[in-house]
Design a protein around this motif. Structure first.
Motif, mmCIF file in Angstrom:
data_model
loop_
_atom_site.group_PDB
_atom_site.id
_atom_site.type_symbol
_atom_site.label_atom_id
_atom_site.label_comp_id
_atom_site.label_asym_id
_atom_site.label_seq_id
_atom_site.Cartn_x
_atom_site.Cartn_y
_atom_site.Cartn_z
ATOM 1 N N ILE A 1 52.391 44.772 29.763
ATOM 2 C CA ILE A 1 53.046 45.183 31.008
ATOM 3 C C ILE A 1 52.065 45.254 32.171
ATOM 4 O O ILE A 1 52.434 45.098 33.333
ATOM 5 C CB ILE A 1 53.753 46.537 30.800
ATOM 6 N N THR A 2 50.771 45.459 31.853
ATOM 7 C CA THR A 2 49.781 45.586 32.926
ATOM 8 C C THR A 2 49.408 44.243 33.545
ATOM 9 O O THR A 2 48.637 44.214 34.501
ATOM 10 C CB THR A 2 48.505 46.284 32.419
ATOM 11 N N THR A 3 49.943 43.131 33.029
ATOM 12 C CA THR A 3 49.711 41.843 33.683
ATOM 13 C C THR A 3 50.438 41.771 35.018
ATOM 14 O O THR A 3 50.062 41.003 35.893
ATOM 15 C CB THR A 3 50.166 40.670 32.794
ATOM 16 N N TRP A 4 51.481 42.575 35.179
ATOM 17 C CA TRP A 4 52.228 42.565 36.441
ATOM 18 C C TRP A 4 52.404 43.957 37.061
ATOM 19 O O TRP A 4 52.605 44.083 38.257
ATOM 20 C CB TRP A 4 53.603 41.923 36.262
ATOM 21 N N LEU A 5 52.293 45.004 36.232
ATOM 22 C CA LEU A 5 52.477 46.360 36.727
ATOM 23 C C LEU A 5 51.125 47.072 36.789
ATOM 24 O O LEU A 5 50.446 47.206 35.771
ATOM 25 C CB LEU A 5 53.435 47.122 35.801
ATOM 26 N N PHE B 1 49.609 34.622 40.630
ATOM 27 C CA PHE B 1 50.441 35.510 39.825
ATOM 28 C C PHE B 1 51.180 34.723 38.747
ATOM 29 O O PHE B 1 51.357 35.198 37.613
ATOM 30 C CB PHE B 1 51.427 36.237 40.733
ATOM 31 N N PHE B 2 51.599 33.522 39.081
ATOM 32 C CA PHE B 2 52.283 32.658 38.111
ATOM 33 C C PHE B 2 51.383 32.372 36.911
ATOM 34 O O PHE B 2 51.832 32.397 35.760
ATOM 35 C CB PHE B 2 52.698 31.342 38.787
ATOM 36 N N TYR C 1 54.495 49.668 41.293
ATOM 37 C CA TYR C 1 53.591 48.886 42.131
ATOM 38 C C TYR C 1 53.071 47.696 41.337
ATOM 39 O O TYR C 1 52.605 47.860 40.207
ATOM 40 C CB TYR C 1 52.406 49.740 42.590
ATOM 41 N N PHE C 2 53.119 46.520 41.927
ATOM 42 C CA PHE C 2 52.749 45.302 41.227
ATOM 43 C C PHE C 2 51.305 44.885 41.493
ATOM 44 O O PHE C 2 50.634 45.428 42.378
ATOM 45 C CB PHE C 2 53.696 44.168 41.628
ATOM 46 N N ALA C 3 50.852 43.916 40.700
ATOM 47 C CA ALA C 3 49.503 43.393 40.856
ATOM 48 C C ALA C 3 49.310 42.876 42.289
ATOM 49 O O ALA C 3 50.222 42.302 42.890
ATOM 50 C CB ALA C 3 49.264 42.266 39.855
#
Length: 257
Positions: free
Chosen positions: A57-61, A155-156, A102-104
């Motif tokens: 989940i921490t790849t985006w959050l 991000f992709f 909050y996102f990366a």
């Protein structure tokens, strides 16, 4: 100077499923103060978590803000990666917890809001409530989905990297000086999508582990409930019409005297 924003991948949408929920226990319970604070009868944890077989989940959050009831000290709690994204407290009453995700930074996405209503009492069927009381554990969670439309190129790459599944794998060495292997040993293959079936019973919604099958069951139950509600509404409409007719008859009889 800040880095120039990354270009976006046109015509692409990437979804990430995750869980928002809480656990609750009657006090005293392991992991909570004993004796508990005066008047506090429940210990609880509210959380944002990945699917059991989902990507990291921490790849985006990168940060989660939990806003508790105003009676708590430091009611606004912020948890940063690597987490876990959760807050534990004790209390006696249920309330809505505001959650901000909050996102990366490389995503270029604004924070989004969710809300979870803290559930402290047993719920469900008689058997489900009995099990929750016997185990002294309430689990109330729901499946959430975030859609990233036309993500940035950087991000992709993060969202499609195989490394985001390493947290599900066991790190095994290959010998001195060699890069270690990451081997998945679970019963359900890692995937960013919901599995078709759960590998074993879980706590999701006091029913079973999250899966496409469980999602269909929930939808079917909602449809049945909607049909039952429609039937009740129709019955009440007919009863109301009958009451109106009788009142008119009574009114007419009184007027004729």
């Amino acid at each position: 100077m800040p880095a120039a924003p990354s270009k976006r991948v046109k015509g692409t949408q990437i979804r990430r499923h995750f869980l928002i929920g809480n656990t609750a226990h009657v006090l005293p319970s392991p992991g909570f103060p004993d004796p508990p604070p005066d008047g506090h009868t429940k210990g609880w944890t509210v959380y944002v978590r990945p699917l059991p077989n989902g990507p990291d989940i921490t790849t985006w959050l990168k940060k989660v803000q939990f806003k508790l009831h105003h009676t708590y000290t430091d009611a606004s709690r912020t948890i940063e990666a690597p987490g876990p994204f959760e807050v534990s407290e004790t209390g006696y009453g249920e309330f809505g917890v505001e959650i901000r995700l909050y996102f990366a930074q490389e995503s270029g996405e604004k924070a989004v809001y969710r809300e979870h209503y803290l559930v402290l009492a047993a719920y469900g069927s008689d058997d489900q409530r009995a099990r929750q009381e016997r185990e002294n554990k309430i689990v109330a969670e729901r499946l959430e989905t975030i859609e990233f439309n036309e993500p940035t190129q950087e991000f992709f790459k993060t969202l499609t990297s195989e490394e985001q599944f390493n947290w599900l794998k066991v790190k095994k060495g290959r010998g001195k000086g060699k890069k270690p292997d990451f081997i998945f040993e679970g019963a359900v293959e890692p995937t960013a999508q919901l599995p078709e079936k759960a590998s074993e019973p879980g706590q999701a919604g006091a029913g079973g582990a999250w899966s496409v099958q469980y999602e269909r069951q929930v939808l079917a139950q909602l449809q049945q409930s909607a049909a039952a509600l429609d039937h009740s509404i129709e019955q009440e409409k007919r009863a109301m019409e009958e009451r109106r007719r009788r009142l008119e008859e009574v009114g007419g009889a009184i007027g004729a005297k």
